[in-house]
Design an enzyme around this catalytic site. Structure first.
Site, PDB file in Angstrom:
ATOM      1  N   SER A 128      37.466  67.788 -12.716  1.00  0.00           N
ATOM      2  CA  SER A 128      36.781  68.040 -11.445  1.00  0.00           C
ATOM      3  C   SER A 128      36.642  69.532 -11.200  1.00  0.00           C
ATOM      4  O   SER A 128      37.483  70.320 -11.628  1.00  0.00           O
ATOM      5  CB  SER A 128      37.590  67.405 -10.306  1.00  0.00           C
ATOM      6  N   TYR A 153      45.685  66.315  -5.537  1.00  0.00           N
ATOM      7  CA  TYR A 153      44.636  65.700  -6.368  1.00  0.00           C
ATOM      8  C   TYR A 153      44.112  66.721  -7.387  1.00  0.00           C
ATOM      9  O   TYR A 153      44.073  66.461  -8.590  1.00  0.00           O
ATOM     10  CB  TYR A 153      43.478  65.199  -5.498  1.00  0.00           C
ATOM     11  N   LYS A 157      44.397  67.142 -11.756  1.00  0.00           N
ATOM     12  CA  LYS A 157      43.309  67.399 -12.708  1.00  0.00           C
ATOM     13  C   LYS A 157      43.617  68.636 -13.567  1.00  0.00           C
ATOM     14  O   LYS A 157      43.358  68.668 -14.758  1.00  0.00           O
ATOM     15  CB  LYS A 157      41.974  67.565 -11.979  1.00  0.00           C
TER      16      LYS A 157
HETATM   17  C1  WQD Z   1      31.856  68.463   0.871  1.00  0.00           C
HETATM   18  C2  WQD Z   1      31.620  69.419   2.023  1.00  0.00           C
HETATM   19  C3  WQD Z   1      33.370  69.430   3.674  1.00  0.00           C
HETATM   20  C4  WQD Z   1      32.745  65.442   5.255  1.00  0.00           C
HETATM   21  C5  WQD Z   1      35.970  66.433  -3.094  1.00  0.00           C
HETATM   22  C6  WQD Z   1      36.893  66.663  -4.255  1.00  0.00           C
HETATM   23  C7  WQD Z   1      36.105  66.702  -5.524  1.00  0.00           C
HETATM   24  C8  WQD Z   1      35.365  65.419  -5.643  1.00  0.00           C
HETATM   25  C9  WQD Z   1      34.426  65.258  -4.449  1.00  0.00           C
HETATM   26  C10 WQD Z   1      36.397  63.649  -6.850  1.00  0.00           C
HETATM   27  C11 WQD Z   1      32.907  70.158   2.429  1.00  0.00           C
HETATM   28  C12 WQD Z   1      32.049  68.956   4.263  1.00  0.00           C
HETATM   29  C13 WQD Z   1      32.625  66.581   4.483  1.00  0.00           C
HETATM   30  C14 WQD Z   1      32.414  65.487   6.646  1.00  0.00           C
HETATM   31  C15 WQD Z   1      31.864  67.806   6.414  1.00  0.00           C
HETATM   32  N1  WQD Z   1      36.282  64.335  -5.723  1.00  0.00           N
HETATM   33  N2  WQD Z   1      32.187  67.737   5.069  1.00  0.00           N
HETATM   34  N3  WQD Z   1      31.986  66.672   7.166  1.00  0.00           N
HETATM   35  O1  WQD Z   1      35.792  68.161  -0.664  1.00  0.00           O
HETATM   36  O2  WQD Z   1      33.772  69.225  -1.835  1.00  0.00           O
HETATM   37  O3  WQD Z   1      35.093  67.511  -3.022  1.00  0.00           O
HETATM   38  O4  WQD Z   1      35.237  65.255  -3.273  1.00  0.00           O
HETATM   39  O5  WQD Z   1      35.825  63.808  -7.877  1.00  0.00           O
HETATM   40  O6  WQD Z   1      36.974  66.868  -6.607  1.00  0.00           O
HETATM   41  O7  WQD Z   1      37.516  67.921  -4.087  1.00  0.00           O
HETATM   42  O8  WQD Z   1      33.669  66.841  -1.120  1.00  0.00           O
HETATM   43  O9  WQD Z   1      32.124  65.526   0.248  1.00  0.00           O
HETATM   44  O10 WQD Z   1      34.540  65.734   1.020  1.00  0.00           O
HETATM   45  O11 WQD Z   1      33.018  67.692   1.196  1.00  0.00           O
HETATM   46  O12 WQD Z   1      31.480  68.876   6.918  1.00  0.00           O
HETATM   47  O13 WQD Z   1      32.528  64.477   7.399  1.00  0.00           O
HETATM   48  O14 WQD Z   1      31.229  68.667   3.157  1.00  0.00           O
HETATM   49  O15 WQD Z   1      34.044  70.273   4.586  1.00  0.00           O
HETATM   50  O16 WQD Z   1      32.544  71.479   2.801  1.00  0.00           O
HETATM   51  P1  WQD Z   1      34.623  68.041  -1.582  1.00  0.00           P
HETATM   52  P2  WQD Z   1      33.347  66.351   0.368  1.00  0.00           P
END
Ligand code: WQD
Length: 347
Positions: A128, A153, A157
């Site tokens: 990841s 998490y 990885k």
């Molecule tokens: C993306 C952006 C949030 C929800 C994680 C893991 C990564 C992969 C994908 C497994 C961030 C913002 C989110 C919301 C928001 N996992 N957000 N409001 O955290 O980049 O990645 O998930 O493979 O390894 O680290 O993904 O979609 O949670 O967040 O503003 O209700 O959207 O703050 O900036 P993330 P995400």
């Protein structure tokens, strides 16, 4: 000539299911190993509907070595493994670190033990972009030093990559590819499969559930970051592009093209998109105004990360095909399909 049988762990999960579609469409035979603790047979049903054939799933807990070995004994013709099976929620890993270390690490160790014991010399490991942490230069390429993992998490990885490297270095003849996914989103164009999460935390399913009315509203976690519009930057990549990269990786390994025992590739579109830009793209594609509000930052969030994907393009012949609009379109159509299915179940 079928290039051989691939064992896909986590085959009933989001990326695993989409990858099985691409593998079979490219001539591979596939079996899945999934304990259904996170994945679902509904994913497999959708995969089978797309492919027009059944896919066998072994309901096995990969932290149990005996049960894992039994799958290899029953399938002596496995030529490659793709190891997806892992817990992947950043928040949940903060709340339950031991569960994450036990599950994600023990399952990988058992898979590599079986690869060694049953001479399966080609392994693809699901890593990841979270291994980069808050990198001090962007875009990140495969030589970018890894910063401190922001969550258990992400640390599983980082540890997983080290385990794969040590294994490949110690055991001649084994070739491993580490694939660092950026943010997988969207659904298969047929919308027979997609992301199945009741209470998602990831941005895109939160957006589509809000747009369809399953959620009242959604919150943008922070608009005061040092970015062009104050919200976090990510590299969103369509799940079918991620799937295609796994097929290309196996073809690369099986053709003996790998020059290193353990090779790492970034799987991202190469484009950094802010949260607010993604919301605008969704609204344009869906024609829906999204009910969202600006809120506080989320702990553990990386400010900005996006990929230099040159190495995967050059060595794997991999080419991301889906635009951001296509990602939003398939994600939205999948959410609408879920609603129709739910209404049919209730009638
Ligand atoms: C993306 C952006 C949030 C929800 C994680 C893991 C990564 C992969 C994908 C497994 C961030 C913002 C989110 C919301 C928001 N996992 N957000 N409001 O955290 O980049 O990645 O998930 O493979 O390894 O680290 O993904 O979609 O949670 O967040 O503003 O209700 O959207 O703050 O900036 P993330 P995400």
């Amino acid at each position: 000539m079928i290039p051989g049988k691939i064992l896909v762990t986590g085959g009933c999960g989001y990326i695993g299911g989409h990858t099985i579609v691409d593998l079979v469409n490219n001539g591979f035979d596939v079996i899945s190993v999934d304990d259904l603790s996170r994945g679902s047979l509904r994913m497999l049903e959708g995969v089978e509907a797309i492919l027009g054939r059944t896919i066998k799933n072994y309901k096995v807990d990969l932290t149990n070595l005996d049960d894992t070995q039994a799958v290899f004994i029953e399938n002596p013709d496995i030529v490659g493994i793709i190891h997806f099976a892992a817990y992947k929620s950043v928040n949940e890993s903060v709340e339950q670190p031991l569960n994450y270390y036990r599950n994600n690490i023990n399952s990988l160790v058992n898979i590599l033990q079986c690869a060694k014991d049953y001479q399966v010399s080609n392994v693809v490991f699901s890593s990841s972009c979270s291994v980069y942490g808050n990198a001090d230069r962007l875009p990140v390429d495969e030589q970018t030093p890894l910063a401190t993992a922001e969550s258990p998490y992400a640390f599983t990885k980082q540890i997983g990559e080290v385990i794969c490297r040590d294994f490949a270095r110690q055991h001649a003849g084994f070739n491993i590819i580490l694939l660092r996914y950026f943010n997988p989103v969207g659904a298969h164009p047929s919308v027979q499969i997609g992301e199945l999460q009741e209470k998602p935390e990831n941005l895109v399913p939160v957006i589509t559930q809000t747009a369809i009315g399953k959620r009242e509203s959604m919150t943008v976690f922070g608009d005061d970051y040092d970015t062009r519009d104050g919200s976090c930057i990510r590299d969103y990549i369509h799940v079918m592009d991620i799937a295609q990269a796994h097929t290309r990786s196996l073809e690369y390994l099986l053709a003996g093209k790998s020059r290193e025992a353990c090779t790492v590739f970034n799987l991202g579109s190469g484009n950094g998109v802010t949260v607010l830009e993604l919301i605008k793209a969704f609204e344009a594609v869906s024609g829906r105004k999204l009910n969202h509000m600006l809120g506080p930052r989320r702990a553990g969030d990386v400010i900005a990360v996006y990929a230099d994907n040159t190495k995967a393009r050059k060595l794997l012949g991999w080419e991301p095909r889906y635009s951001l609009d296509k990602m939003m379109d398939t994600a939205w159509r999948w959410e609408q399909k879920l609603q129709v299915d739910e209404q049919m179940r209730m009638n």
